[in-house]
Design a protein around this motif. Structure first.
Motif, PDB file in Angstrom:
ATOM      1  N   LEU A  90       0.807  -1.216   0.000  1.00 25.03           N
ATOM      2  CA  LEU A  90       0.000   0.000   0.000  1.00 25.03           C
ATOM      3  C   LEU A  90       0.845   1.274   0.000  1.00 25.03           C
ATOM      4  CD1 LEU A  90      -2.930  -1.087   2.330  1.00 25.03           C
ATOM      5  CD2 LEU A  90      -2.925  -0.879  -0.170  1.00 25.03           C
ATOM      6  N   TRP A  91       2.003   1.250   0.652  1.00 26.29           N
ATOM      7  CA  TRP A  91       2.909   2.406   0.594  1.00 26.29           C
ATOM      8  C   TRP A  91       3.394   2.620  -0.837  1.00 26.29           C
ATOM      9  CZ3 TRP A  91       2.939   6.286   3.620  1.00 26.29           C
ATOM     10  CH2 TRP A  91       2.677   6.143   4.977  1.00 26.29           C
ATOM     11  N   ILE A  92       3.713   1.522  -1.504  1.00 26.39           N
ATOM     12  CA  ILE A  92       4.168   1.625  -2.894  1.00 26.39           C
ATOM     13  C   ILE A  92       3.023   2.124  -3.782  1.00 26.39           C
ATOM     14  CG2 ILE A  92       5.031   0.347  -4.894  1.00 26.39           C
ATOM     15  CD1 ILE A  92       6.495  -1.489  -2.860  1.00 26.39           C
ATOM     16  N   VAL A  93       1.813   1.624  -3.531  1.00 28.82           N
ATOM     17  CA  VAL A  93       0.648   2.091  -4.289  1.00 28.82           C
ATOM     18  C   VAL A  93       0.459   3.593  -4.096  1.00 28.82           C
ATOM     19  CG1 VAL A  93      -1.881   1.976  -4.439  1.00 28.82           C
ATOM     20  CG2 VAL A  93      -0.541  -0.139  -4.371  1.00 28.82           C
ATOM     21  N   LEU A  94       0.636   4.071  -2.890  1.00 37.58           N
ATOM     22  CA  LEU A  94       0.525   5.507  -2.627  1.00 37.58           C
ATOM     23  C   LEU A  94       1.537   6.293  -3.462  1.00 37.58           C
ATOM     24  CD1 LEU A  94      -0.669   7.918  -1.060  1.00 37.58           C
ATOM     25  CD2 LEU A  94       1.060   7.457   0.709  1.00 37.58           C
ATOM     26  N   VAL A  95       2.770   5.825  -3.506  1.00 34.81           N
ATOM     27  CA  VAL A  95       3.804   6.499  -4.309  1.00 34.81           C
ATOM     28  C   VAL A  95       3.420   6.451  -5.793  1.00 34.81           C
ATOM     29  CG1 VAL A  95       6.236   6.461  -5.022  1.00 34.81           C
ATOM     30  CG2 VAL A  95       5.622   6.078  -2.621  1.00 34.81           C
ATOM     31  N   ILE A  96       2.895   5.324  -6.243  1.00 32.70           N
ATOM     32  CA  ILE A  96       2.466   5.200  -7.644  1.00 32.70           C
ATOM     33  C   ILE A  96       1.352   6.187  -7.951  1.00 32.70           C
ATOM     34  CG2 ILE A  96       1.242   3.698  -9.283  1.00 32.70           C
ATOM     35  CD1 ILE A  96       2.893   1.356  -8.155  1.00 32.70           C
ATOM     36  N   VAL A  97       0.384   6.316  -7.056  1.00 32.25           N
ATOM     37  CA  VAL A  97      -0.725   7.245  -7.278  1.00 32.25           C
ATOM     38  C   VAL A  97      -0.194   8.680  -7.357  1.00 32.25           C
ATOM     39  CG1 VAL A  97      -2.817   8.237  -6.241  1.00 32.25           C
ATOM     40  CG2 VAL A  97      -2.520   5.755  -6.311  1.00 32.25           C
ATOM     41  N   ILE A  98       0.685   9.049  -6.456  1.00 34.32           N
ATOM     42  CA  ILE A  98       1.261  10.404  -6.473  1.00 34.32           C
ATOM     43  C   ILE A  98       2.053  10.627  -7.763  1.00 34.32           C
ATOM     44  CG2 ILE A  98       2.954  11.925  -5.368  1.00 34.32           C
ATOM     45  CD1 ILE A  98       2.033  10.623  -2.672  1.00 34.32           C
ATOM     46  N   ALA A  99       2.890   9.664  -8.142  1.00 31.22           N
ATOM     47  CA  ALA A  99       3.678   9.787  -9.375  1.00 31.22           C
ATOM     48  C   ALA A  99       2.764   9.853 -10.598  1.00 31.22           C
ATOM     49  CB  ALA A  99       4.656   8.617  -9.500  1.00 31.22           C
ATOM     50  N   THR A 100       1.668   9.121 -10.567  1.00 31.52           N
ATOM     51  CA  THR A 100       0.714   9.121 -11.679  1.00 31.52           C
ATOM     52  C   THR A 100       0.035  10.485 -11.804  1.00 31.52           C
ATOM     53  OG1 THR A 100       0.321   6.746 -11.466  1.00 31.52           O
ATOM     54  CG2 THR A 100      -1.375   8.026 -12.602  1.00 31.52           C
ATOM     55  N   VAL A 101      -0.367  11.048 -10.685  1.00 33.55           N
ATOM     56  CA  VAL A 101      -0.994  12.375 -10.709  1.00 33.55           C
ATOM     57  C   VAL A 101      -0.010  13.404 -11.271  1.00 33.55           C
ATOM     58  CG1 VAL A 101      -1.874  14.247  -9.256  1.00 33.55           C
ATOM     59  CG2 VAL A 101      -2.661  11.902  -8.869  1.00 33.55           C
ATOM     60  N   ILE A 102       1.212  13.374 -10.795  1.00 33.36           N
ATOM     61  CA  ILE A 102       2.231  14.302 -11.295  1.00 33.36           C
ATOM     62  C   ILE A 102       2.442  14.115 -12.795  1.00 33.36           C
ATOM     63  CG2 ILE A 102       4.713  14.856 -11.224  1.00 33.36           C
ATOM     64  CD1 ILE A 102       4.535  14.211  -8.156  1.00 33.36           C
ATOM     65  N   HIS A 103       2.572  12.854 -13.200  1.00 29.66           N
ATOM     66  CA  HIS A 103       2.793  12.565 -14.618  1.00 29.66           C
ATOM     67  C   HIS A 103       1.611  13.047 -15.469  1.00 29.66           C
ATOM     68  CE1 HIS A 103       4.375  10.556 -18.143  1.00 29.66           C
ATOM     69  NE2 HIS A 103       3.137  10.144 -18.366  1.00 29.66           N
ATOM     70  N   PHE A 104       0.390  12.770 -15.019  1.00 25.17           N
ATOM     71  CA  PHE A 104      -0.788  13.164 -15.791  1.00 25.17           C
ATOM     72  C   PHE A 104      -0.928  14.681 -15.885  1.00 25.17           C
ATOM     73  CE2 PHE A 104      -3.599   9.124 -15.449  1.00 25.17           C
ATOM     74  CZ  PHE A 104      -2.690   8.436 -16.227  1.00 25.17           C
ATOM     75  N   ILE A 105      -0.612  15.382 -14.812  1.00 21.74           N
ATOM     76  CA  ILE A 105      -0.683  16.846 -14.852  1.00 21.74           C
ATOM     77  C   ILE A 105       0.252  17.385 -15.924  1.00 21.74           C
ATOM     78  CG2 ILE A 105      -0.086  18.954 -13.589  1.00 21.74           C
ATOM     79  CD1 ILE A 105      -1.199  17.539 -11.051  1.00 21.74           C
ATOM     80  N   ILE A 106       1.479  16.896 -15.931  1.00 17.79           N
ATOM     81  CA  ILE A 106       2.443  17.348 -16.937  1.00 17.79           C
ATOM     82  C   ILE A 106       2.001  16.909 -18.328  1.00 17.79           C
ATOM     83  CG2 ILE A 106       4.813  17.078 -17.795  1.00 17.79           C
ATOM     84  CD1 ILE A 106       5.673  16.900 -14.827  1.00 17.79           C
ATOM     85  N   ALA A 107       1.560  15.660 -18.462  1.00 22.95           N
ATOM     86  CA  ALA A 107       1.186  15.131 -19.773  1.00 22.95           C
ATOM     87  C   ALA A 107       0.017  15.905 -20.388  1.00 22.95           C
ATOM     88  CB  ALA A 107       0.837  13.651 -19.656  1.00 22.95           C
ATOM     89  N   PHE A 108      -1.010  16.160 -19.598  1.00 21.91           N
ATOM     90  CA  PHE A 108      -2.168  16.867 -20.149  1.00 21.91           C
ATOM     91  C   PHE A 108      -1.897  18.355 -20.354  1.00 21.91           C
ATOM     92  CE2 PHE A 108      -4.526  13.137 -18.450  1.00 21.91           C
ATOM     93  CZ  PHE A 108      -4.992  12.693 -19.673  1.00 21.91           C
ATOM     94  N   LYS A 109      -1.059  18.924 -19.507  1.00 21.51           N
ATOM     95  CA  LYS A 109      -0.706  20.340 -19.638  1.00 21.51           C
ATOM     96  C   LYS A 109       0.137  20.581 -20.888  1.00 21.51           C
ATOM     97  CE  LYS A 109       1.608  24.003 -17.041  1.00 21.51           C
ATOM     98  NZ  LYS A 109       2.339  24.323 -15.824  1.00 21.51           N
ATOM     99  N   THR A 110       0.950  19.598 -21.259  1.00 25.77           N
ATOM    100  CA  THR A 110       1.896  19.790 -22.359  1.00 25.77           C
ATOM    101  C   THR A 110       1.537  18.998 -23.612  1.00 25.77           C
ATOM    102  OG1 THR A 110       3.342  18.020 -21.534  1.00 25.77           O
ATOM    103  CG2 THR A 110       3.781  20.272 -20.758  1.00 25.77           C
ATOM    104  N   ASN A 111       0.331  18.446 -23.681  1.00 24.02           N
ATOM    105  CA  ASN A 111      -0.063  17.713 -24.882  1.00 24.02           C
ATOM    106  C   ASN A 111      -0.113  18.694 -26.058  1.00 24.02           C
ATOM    107  OD1 ASN A 111      -0.777  15.377 -26.287  1.00 24.02           O
ATOM    108  ND2 ASN A 111      -2.950  15.830 -26.102  1.00 24.02           N
ATOM    109  N   ASN A 112       0.601  18.367 -27.109  1.00 21.26           N
ATOM    110  CA  ASN A 112       0.745  19.207 -28.310  1.00 21.26           C
ATOM    111  C   ASN A 112       1.517  20.497 -28.046  1.00 21.26           C
ATOM    112  OD1 ASN A 112      -0.565  17.548 -30.226  1.00 21.26           O
ATOM    113  ND2 ASN A 112      -2.549  18.202 -29.421  1.00 21.26           N
TER     114      ASN A 112
END
Length: 149
Positions: A90-112
């Motif tokens: 569950l600690w690893i899942v928490l880190v994955i969720v945080i990393a996913t949110v960070i990644h998605f924010i950057i990905a959607f902000k910088t798409n195209n």
């Protein structure tokens, strides 16, 4: 547990399989022009697919933990192989969720849009982190299932 383990497994296959696919795509697609052609189309579709997968994983995981009577034990000082392994997972899942949110924010902000060097490092770093942490979550899931039977 019933149906929840099956839904959880399907979502895990989708989540991890998608992560592997994007990792292989990122490693194999070196040409910057081809990346600019591919990622703006695949990225958003993959992103929404992965959001659905992770939400399903979080919901079904929570239901299974609750149904197995493990939720209350997670917040005590009790130690057993199952509880300690589940806590690690569950600690690893928490880190994955945080990393996913960070990644998605950057990905959607910088798409195209051209990413800055920092955005590129954080985006790729979070993807790589998610990819490898998925393997640890998978390991701990196998250990927990083998203990619980």
């Amino acid at each position: 547990m019933g149906i929840f383990i099956h839904i959880h497994l399907i979502a895990a296959i989708a989540w991890i399989g998608g992560s592997v696919f994007m990792f292989v795509l990122g490693v194999s697609l070196r040409d910057k022009e081809k990346q600019k052609q591919v990622y703006p189309h695949i990225g958003p579709i993959f992103g929404y697919f992965e959001v659905v997968s992770i939400v399903i994983l979080l919901i079904t995981g929570t239901v299974m933990i609750t149904n197995d009577g493990l939720l209350s034990q997670l917040f005590t000082s009790d130690h057993s192989l199952v509880i300690d392994t589940l806590r690690k997972k569950l600690w690893i899942v928490l880190v994955i969720v945080i990393a996913t949110v960070i990644h998605f924010i950057i990905a959607f902000k910088t798409n195209n849009v051209e990413r800055t060097k920092l955005q590129n490092i954080i985006s790729r770093g979070s993807s790589l982190l998610i990819f490898f942490l998925n393997l640890f979550v998978l390991h701990y899931a196998i250990v927990i299932r083998s203990i619980m039977g």
